[in-house]
Enzyme design. Structure first.
Site, PDB file in Angstrom:
ATOM      1  N   GLY A  72      -1.110   6.493  39.689  1.00 32.46           N
ATOM      2  CA  GLY A  72       0.256   6.377  40.155  1.00 32.46           C
ATOM      3  C   GLY A  72       1.445   5.951  39.403  1.00 32.46           C
ATOM      4  N   ASN A 152       3.589   0.623  50.719  1.00 35.96           N
ATOM      5  CA  ASN A 152       2.404  -0.089  50.301  1.00 35.96           C
ATOM      6  C   ASN A 152       2.350  -1.535  50.928  1.00 35.96           C
ATOM      7  OD1 ASN A 152       4.406  -0.125  48.339  1.00 35.96           O
ATOM      8  ND2 ASN A 152       3.251  -1.990  47.427  1.00 35.96           N
ATOM      9  N   GLN A 180       0.127   6.101  48.627  1.00 40.06           N
ATOM     10  CA  GLN A 180      -0.656   5.058  49.583  1.00 40.06           C
ATOM     11  C   GLN A 180      -1.164   6.363  50.847  1.00 40.06           C
ATOM     12  OE1 GLN A 180      -1.749   2.025  50.102  1.00 40.06           O
ATOM     13  NE2 GLN A 180      -0.912   1.293  48.219  1.00 40.06           N
ATOM     14  N   SER A 200      -2.979   8.489  43.158  1.00 39.65           N
ATOM     15  CA  SER A 200      -3.595   7.726  42.371  1.00 39.65           C
ATOM     16  C   SER A 200      -5.092   7.770  43.033  1.00 39.65           C
ATOM     17  CB  SER A 200      -2.879   6.456  42.317  1.00 39.65           C
ATOM     18  OG  SER A 200      -3.972   5.619  41.642  1.00 39.65           O
ATOM     19  N   CYS A 325       3.949 -12.484  43.703  1.00 34.84           N
ATOM     20  CA  CYS A 325       3.849 -13.882  43.126  1.00 34.84           C
ATOM     21  C   CYS A 325       4.391 -13.690  41.754  1.00 34.84           C
ATOM     22  CB  CYS A 325       2.360 -14.303  43.094  1.00 34.84           C
ATOM     23  SG  CYS A 325       2.008 -15.814  43.735  1.00 34.84           S
TER      24      CYS A 325
HETATM   25  N1  PLP Z   1       3.021   3.484  44.018  1.00 36.63           N
HETATM   26  C1  PLP Z   1       2.446   2.780  45.091  1.00 36.63           C
HETATM   27  C2  PLP Z   1       3.023   3.100  46.334  1.00 36.63           C
HETATM   28  C3  PLP Z   1       1.243   2.165  45.048  1.00 36.63           C
HETATM   29  O1  PLP Z   1       0.747   1.441  46.121  1.00 36.63           O
HETATM   30  C4  PLP Z   1       0.748   1.884  43.891  1.00 36.63           C
HETATM   31  C5  PLP Z   1      -0.410   0.777  43.629  1.00 36.63           C
HETATM   32  O2  PLP Z   1      -0.646  -0.402  44.154  1.00 36.63           O
HETATM   33  C6  PLP Z   1       1.215   2.472  42.683  1.00 36.63           C
HETATM   34  C7  PLP Z   1       2.443   3.490  42.858  1.00 36.63           C
HETATM   35  C8  PLP Z   1       0.786   2.362  41.430  1.00 36.63           C
HETATM   36  O3  PLP Z   1      -0.405   3.321  41.279  1.00 36.63           O
HETATM   37  P1  PLP Z   1      -1.568   2.695  40.192  1.00 36.63           P
HETATM   38  O4  PLP Z   1      -2.369   1.605  40.301  1.00 36.63           O
HETATM   39  O5  PLP Z   1      -2.642   4.036  40.121  1.00 36.63           O
HETATM   40  O6  PLP Z   1      -0.885   2.754  38.692  1.00 36.63           O
END
Ligand code: PLP
Length: 375
Positions: A72, A152, A180, A200, A325
């Site tokens: 992602g 997310n 997501q 992802s 955090c």
């Molecule tokens: N975009 C969103 C909305 C996500 O929740 C995440 C991962 O937590 C990502 C992008 C990043 O994806 P990746 O962990 O595959 O790099």
């Protein structure tokens, strides 16, 4: 050993067994580089082609519109930077305030290169209203609008089709981070009318370190990784065949049970909410009416989300906080701030994301644990 309850599926998911089985030949005997012309490479090459078709079918795209990436983060970076760097003038990029850091940090990089970045506010449910986009996009020439399909932290699902229409009416491209959403909600790139879409695999029971970017035919963007000619010369590097195969199997499997899973997860979340009410625990549920099945952002005003997480962890329950955090100091989550939640409620927020591994017994255990801690 105490049974662990994993309720953090928005962070990542367990690799599906069939996906694992489908991957193993490509980590062993079928190790050949798919770019090679000899017979040994044929199986790997065919596996890549088949997986691309599966992924394309899953989102209503054509196979040549699917570009495999490392996940992602890479897909988001490529979509945002790739389109802006390909545009002749330094037009703006418009992104929502509740985007993942993968989009926001990519925008920071663009800003340093002189591209104006502007932010779209959201309403109290975390939704970008079309009127807001209309108003903002009319003010500056915009090359790209990027709004995530589902958030997310709070799970809110955006009106992507309507937002994409506004962007297009003003000559801008539209990207959605669907990390997501893919594998959890029905996704069709034509219905959504998006030009670019990120996904992802590890969010839908595929392996980590693999994902894809959908690029609508004719969309102008620069290649992301330079080198060999893989991925039609747009994203170089020897393909991770095993991971691509695992992603396709996991996605296909998730889609077969999409509706059933949604019903089951909605029942589980309702049971969790009912359980908390039965115990007279005061909470606020954040997010929109339409959200990712299983996703629950709960604020317990007056409590500390971080402490709650650790107490639940000691009881064998994995959840996450709404706050990021930073060097041991809890900052209030920018998503919760963007929806107008006050600091007291934000600080007492946890995210419970239920998935296909969770049962009604898990939900009962989570409710009892929260009642014990908060009661
Ligand atoms: N975009 C969103 C909305 C996500 O929740 C995440 C991962 O937590 C990502 C992008 C990043 O994806 P990746 O962990 O595959 O790099």
């Amino acid at each position: 050993m105490k049974r662990l309850i994993y309720a953090d599926h928005a962070a990542t998911t367990r690799l599906d067994d069939d996906a694992f089985d489908a991957m193993t030949p490509f980590l062993r005997n079928e190790f050949a580089n798919p770019s090679q012309p000899y017979a040994l490479a044929r199986t790997a090459k065919k596996a890549l082609k088949d997986a691309r078709e599966v992924v394309a079918n899953a989102i209503g795209a054509a196979p040549d519109e699917i570009f495999f990436t490392s996940g992602g983060t890479e897909s988001d970076n490529w979509a945002v930077k790739g389109t802006l760097l390909a545009s002749a003038q330094k037009k703006s990029v418009l992104v929502s305030r509740v985007e993942h850091h993968a989009v926001l940090r990519a925008c920071d990089d663009l800003e340093r290169l002189g591209y104006p970045v502007r932010y779209l506010p959201v309403n109290s449910q975390g939704i970008v209203e079309t009127a807001t986009l209309e108003e903002q996009i009319a003010q500056h020439p915009t090359a790209l609008v990027s709004v995530m399909t589902a958030n997310n932290e709070i799970g809110s699902v955006q009106p992507i089709d309507a937002l994409a229409d506004v962007a297009h009416a003003h000559g801008a491209l539209f990207h959605t981070d669907a990390v997501q959403a893919v594998g959890h909600l029905p996704i069709d790139v034509d219905d959504l009318r998006v030009d670019l879409l990120s996904a992802s695999a590890h969010k839908f029971n595929g392996p980590k370190g693999i994902g894809f970017l959908y690029i609508r035919r004719g969309t102008k963007l620069v290649p992301f990784v330079s080198g060999g000619g893989q991925e039609a010369g747009m994203r170089a590097g020897t393909e991770n065949v095993a991971a691509v195969v695992g992603m396709a199997v996991a996605l296909k499997k998730n889609l077969l049970t999409l509706n059933q899973s949604a019903v089951r997860l909605n029942e589980l979340t309702q049971a969790l909410l009912d359980g908390l009410s039965r115990h007279r625990i005061h909470f606020i549920r954040n997010g929109a009416e339409r959200s990712v099945p299983g996703s629950l952002s709960l604020s317990f005003p007056g409590h500390d989300g971080e402490a709650l997480l650790h107490r639940l962890d000691l009881m064998g329950i994995c959840v996450s906080t709404g706050a990021a955090c930073n060097h041991g100091k809890t900052r209030v989550s920018r998503v919760l701030r963007a929806i107008g939640l006050d600091d007291v409620a934000s600080k007492g927020t946890i995210r419970i994301s239920l998935g296909n591994s969770n049962s009604p017994e898990d939900v009962a255990t989570i409710v009892n644990a929260l009642a014990k801690i908060l009661g």
